[in-house]
Design a protein around this motif. Structure first.
Motif, PDB file in Angstrom:
ATOM      1  N   ARG A 113     -27.440  22.520 -30.353  1.00  0.00           N
ATOM      2  CA  ARG A 113     -27.610  22.598 -31.806  1.00  0.00           C
ATOM      3  C   ARG A 113     -26.728  21.557 -32.473  1.00  0.00           C
ATOM      4  NH1 ARG A 113     -23.397  25.041 -34.551  1.00  0.00           N
ATOM      5  NH2 ARG A 113     -21.911  26.279 -33.340  1.00  0.00           N
ATOM      6  N   PRO A 114     -27.092  21.117 -33.681  1.00  0.00           N
ATOM      7  CA  PRO A 114     -26.237  20.167 -34.404  1.00  0.00           C
ATOM      8  C   PRO A 114     -25.038  20.880 -35.010  1.00  0.00           C
ATOM      9  CG  PRO A 114     -28.133  20.752 -35.743  1.00  0.00           C
ATOM     10  CD  PRO A 114     -28.353  21.394 -34.399  1.00  0.00           C
ATOM     11  N   ALA A 115     -24.018  20.121 -35.345  1.00  0.00           N
ATOM     12  CA  ALA A 115     -22.833  20.685 -35.986  1.00  0.00           C
ATOM     13  C   ALA A 115     -23.190  21.208 -37.370  1.00  0.00           C
ATOM     14  CB  ALA A 115     -21.737  19.633 -36.078  1.00  0.00           C
ATOM     15  N   GLU A 116     -22.562  22.324 -37.739  1.00  0.00           N
ATOM     16  CA  GLU A 116     -22.779  22.951 -39.031  1.00  0.00           C
ATOM     17  C   GLU A 116     -21.451  22.995 -39.792  1.00  0.00           C
ATOM     18  OE1 GLU A 116     -24.619  26.736 -38.315  1.00  0.00           O
ATOM     19  OE2 GLU A 116     -26.182  25.868 -37.051  1.00  0.00           O
ATOM     20  N   PRO A 117     -21.480  23.221 -41.105  1.00  0.00           N
ATOM     21  CA  PRO A 117     -20.232  23.229 -41.880  1.00  0.00           C
ATOM     22  C   PRO A 117     -19.169  24.164 -41.316  1.00  0.00           C
ATOM     23  CG  PRO A 117     -22.097  23.160 -43.371  1.00  0.00           C
ATOM     24  CD  PRO A 117     -22.665  23.330 -41.992  1.00  0.00           C
ATOM     25  N   ALA A 118     -19.555  25.342 -40.811  1.00  0.00           N
ATOM     26  CA  ALA A 118     -18.580  26.304 -40.285  1.00  0.00           C
ATOM     27  C   ALA A 118     -17.854  25.768 -39.064  1.00  0.00           C
ATOM     28  CB  ALA A 118     -19.264  27.618 -39.950  1.00  0.00           C
ATOM     29  N   ASP A 119     -18.446  24.804 -38.354  1.00  0.00           N
ATOM     30  CA  ASP A 119     -17.817  24.262 -37.144  1.00  0.00           C
ATOM     31  C   ASP A 119     -16.567  23.448 -37.462  1.00  0.00           C
ATOM     32  OD1 ASP A 119     -19.717  25.278 -35.253  1.00  0.00           O
ATOM     33  OD2 ASP A 119     -21.129  23.771 -35.962  1.00  0.00           O
ATOM     34  N   ARG A 120     -16.430  22.997 -38.696  1.00  0.00           N
ATOM     35  CA  ARG A 120     -15.215  22.270 -39.086  1.00  0.00           C
ATOM     36  C   ARG A 120     -13.978  23.130 -38.863  1.00  0.00           C
ATOM     37  NH1 ARG A 120     -14.804  16.906 -41.582  1.00  0.00           N
ATOM     38  NH2 ARG A 120     -16.953  16.160 -41.623  1.00  0.00           N
ATOM     39  N   GLN A 121     -14.143  24.450 -39.020  1.00  0.00           N
ATOM     40  CA  GLN A 121     -13.025  25.371 -38.860  1.00  0.00           C
ATOM     41  C   GLN A 121     -13.047  26.075 -37.496  1.00  0.00           C
ATOM     42  OE1 GLN A 121     -13.258  29.128 -39.354  1.00  0.00           O
ATOM     43  NE2 GLN A 121     -11.063  29.366 -39.022  1.00  0.00           N
ATOM     44  N   ARG A 122     -14.233  26.476 -37.027  1.00  0.00           N
ATOM     45  CA  ARG A 122     -14.296  27.264 -35.794  1.00  0.00           C
ATOM     46  C   ARG A 122     -14.212  26.407 -34.534  1.00  0.00           C
ATOM     47  NH1 ARG A 122     -15.483  32.647 -35.716  1.00  0.00           N
ATOM     48  NH2 ARG A 122     -14.645  32.372 -33.615  1.00  0.00           N
ATOM     49  N   TYR A 123     -14.618  25.129 -34.602  1.00  0.00           N
ATOM     50  CA  TYR A 123     -14.456  24.259 -33.428  1.00  0.00           C
ATOM     51  C   TYR A 123     -13.113  23.541 -33.528  1.00  0.00           C
ATOM     52  CZ  TYR A 123     -15.866  21.311 -29.516  1.00  0.00           C
ATOM     53  OH  TYR A 123     -15.939  20.695 -28.279  1.00  0.00           O
ATOM     54  N   GLN A 124     -12.091  24.343 -33.787  1.00  0.00           N
ATOM     55  CA  GLN A 124     -10.725  23.856 -33.948  1.00  0.00           C
ATOM     56  C   GLN A 124      -9.796  25.035 -33.670  1.00  0.00           C
ATOM     57  OE1 GLN A 124      -9.362  20.632 -34.102  1.00  0.00           O
ATOM     58  NE2 GLN A 124     -10.268  20.264 -36.113  1.00  0.00           N
ATOM     59  N   THR A 125      -8.752  24.831 -32.892  1.00  0.00           N
ATOM     60  CA  THR A 125      -7.834  25.936 -32.609  1.00  0.00           C
ATOM     61  C   THR A 125      -6.939  26.196 -33.816  1.00  0.00           C
ATOM     62  OG1 THR A 125      -6.057  24.561 -31.708  1.00  0.00           O
ATOM     63  CG2 THR A 125      -7.792  25.258 -30.171  1.00  0.00           C
ATOM     64  N   VAL A 126      -6.356  27.394 -33.866  1.00  0.00           N
ATOM     65  CA  VAL A 126      -5.466  27.724 -34.986  1.00  0.00           C
ATOM     66  C   VAL A 126      -4.132  26.999 -34.863  1.00  0.00           C
ATOM     67  CG1 VAL A 126      -6.527  29.966 -35.406  1.00  0.00           C
ATOM     68  CG2 VAL A 126      -4.600  29.802 -33.809  1.00  0.00           C
ATOM     69  N   PHE A 127      -3.836  26.442 -33.676  1.00  0.00           N
ATOM     70  CA  PHE A 127      -2.587  25.687 -33.529  1.00  0.00           C
ATOM     71  C   PHE A 127      -2.827  24.189 -33.435  1.00  0.00           C
ATOM     72  CE2 PHE A 127      -4.031  26.465 -29.300  1.00  0.00           C
ATOM     73  CZ  PHE A 127      -4.045  27.848 -29.098  1.00  0.00           C
ATOM     74  N   ALA A 128      -3.989  23.712 -33.876  1.00  0.00           N
ATOM     75  CA  ALA A 128      -4.286  22.274 -33.849  1.00  0.00           C
ATOM     76  C   ALA A 128      -3.399  21.534 -34.843  1.00  0.00           C
ATOM     77  CB  ALA A 128      -5.752  22.042 -34.177  1.00  0.00           C
ATOM     78  N   ARG A 129      -2.747  20.474 -34.391  1.00  0.00           N
ATOM     79  CA  ARG A 129      -1.840  19.710 -35.244  1.00  0.00           C
ATOM     80  C   ARG A 129      -2.066  18.193 -35.117  1.00  0.00           C
ATOM     81  NH1 ARG A 129      -1.556  24.113 -36.547  1.00  0.00           N
ATOM     82  NH2 ARG A 129       0.232  25.503 -36.896  1.00  0.00           N
ATOM     83  N   ALA A 130      -2.189  17.693 -33.885  1.00  0.00           N
ATOM     84  CA  ALA A 130      -2.216  16.245 -33.637  1.00  0.00           C
ATOM     85  C   ALA A 130      -3.655  15.760 -33.499  1.00  0.00           C
ATOM     86  CB  ALA A 130      -1.425  15.921 -32.366  1.00  0.00           C
ATOM     87  N   PRO A 131      -4.189  14.993 -34.474  1.00  0.00           N
ATOM     88  CA  PRO A 131      -5.577  14.544 -34.390  1.00  0.00           C
ATOM     89  C   PRO A 131      -5.778  13.519 -33.293  1.00  0.00           C
ATOM     90  CG  PRO A 131      -4.475  13.548 -36.276  1.00  0.00           C
ATOM     91  CD  PRO A 131      -3.515  14.551 -35.707  1.00  0.00           C
ATOM     92  N   GLY A 132      -6.972  13.580 -32.655  1.00  0.00           N
ATOM     93  CA  GLY A 132      -7.275  12.592 -31.630  1.00  0.00           C
ATOM     94  C   GLY A 132      -8.291  13.027 -30.600  1.00  0.00           C
ATOM     95  N   ALA A 133      -8.581  14.329 -30.487  1.00  0.00           N
ATOM     96  CA  ALA A 133      -9.515  14.805 -29.471  1.00  0.00           C
ATOM     97  C   ALA A 133     -10.954  14.678 -29.941  1.00  0.00           C
ATOM     98  CB  ALA A 133      -9.214  16.259 -29.114  1.00  0.00           C
TER      99      ALA A 133
END
Length: 271
Positions: free
Chosen positions: A168-188
């Protein structure tokens, strides 16, 4: 080892294409001396003893999937950003502009030739520099056509790079849910999947249990979902991934091991 030895049937209807309503509501297989049993991620505060050290991956997924059109022909282009290499300059319309140099994967209607400009959104563009013949990755220059900040424009027009097996394509909710709650350093360009199941509520319960926590940064790359295109796994080219282990983190891990405390890695193998 031959790839055929690892083949198994995975019915598509059993692939969870969307996350659970609550992050810590996902299922967990518990393997113990009396055999495996089913549990949930929220059972971890009971399973981990006080004094255990939890090592999480604080890598942050960037919206690395960019869709645009070839300048001139209008052919569709899709770029998947892999790694930011540094800064550069290039000439656009006779004017020298600043740019960011990236490696990327790309596909398009027709070839992506060096010198091609790709229009992405209203203010972001990419120029193809060359292609690495060893693995097919592109070197591209990302630049803002209206004088904006490239990193900010990527955040605005990019899509989260969901694994292709989700179908499936990415949806607006994935901006938050495809990210851990401890994500800090951008790059992955892919999330540390196990870490997606942790919630702020679960982290508080682990703190109350006396489970300590430290973090490393491991930027998961596209190799995690690139298909194996050979019959012999010895011939499969493995992609490297960037990681950072801070001195404080290394000290935490050494102390836990010296005290015979369990060290549990979540979303990383760099421990």
């Amino acid at each position: 080892m031959r790839v055929a030895a690892l083949q198994y049937e995975l019915p598509s209807e059993l692939i969870a294409r969307y996350p659970t309503a609550e992050r810590d509501g996902a299922r967990l297989m518990i393997v113990a001396d009396d055999g495996p049993r089913h549990g949930q991620i929220q059972d971890l505060p009971v399973l981990l003893p006080p004094g255990a050290l939890l090592v999480v991956n604080d890598s942050r997924v960037i919206p690395a999937r960019l869709t645009g059109r070839k300048s001139g022909t209008g052919g569709k282009v899709e770029l998947l950003l892999v790694e930011r290499i540094g800064e550069a300059t290039l000439v656009v319309g006779g004017v020298e502009v600043g740019a960011e140099r990236w490696t990327a994967l790309g596909r398009a209607t027709g070839r992506l030739r060096p010198g091609l400009d790709v229009i992405i959104g209203g203010q972001l563009s990419a120029r193809v520099v060359d292609r690495d013949p060893s693995d097919g990755t592109l070197h591209v220059l990302l630049y803002a056509t209206g004088g904006g900040d490239v990193a900010e424009l990527i955040e605005q027009v990019g899509a989260m790079p969901l694994p292709p097996y989700l179908g499936r394509p990415a949806e607006p909710a994935d901006r938050q849910r495809y990210q851990t709650v401890f994500a800090r350093a951008p790059g992955a360009v892919a999330a540390p999947t196990a870490g997606l199941h942790f919630s702020e509520r679960l982290l508080r319960r682990l703190d109350e249990r006396g489970v300590r926590r430290t973090a490393i940064t491991l930027h998961v790359g596209p190799g995690t979902f690139r298909p194996v295109a050979v019959d012999d796994l010895e011939q499969h080219p493995m992609h490297s991934e960037r990681f950072v282990v801070a001195e404080d983190t290394a000290r935490d891990i050494r102390r836990a091991r010296q005290r015979n405390r369990p060290v549990v890695a979540i979303g990383t193998t760099v421990v």
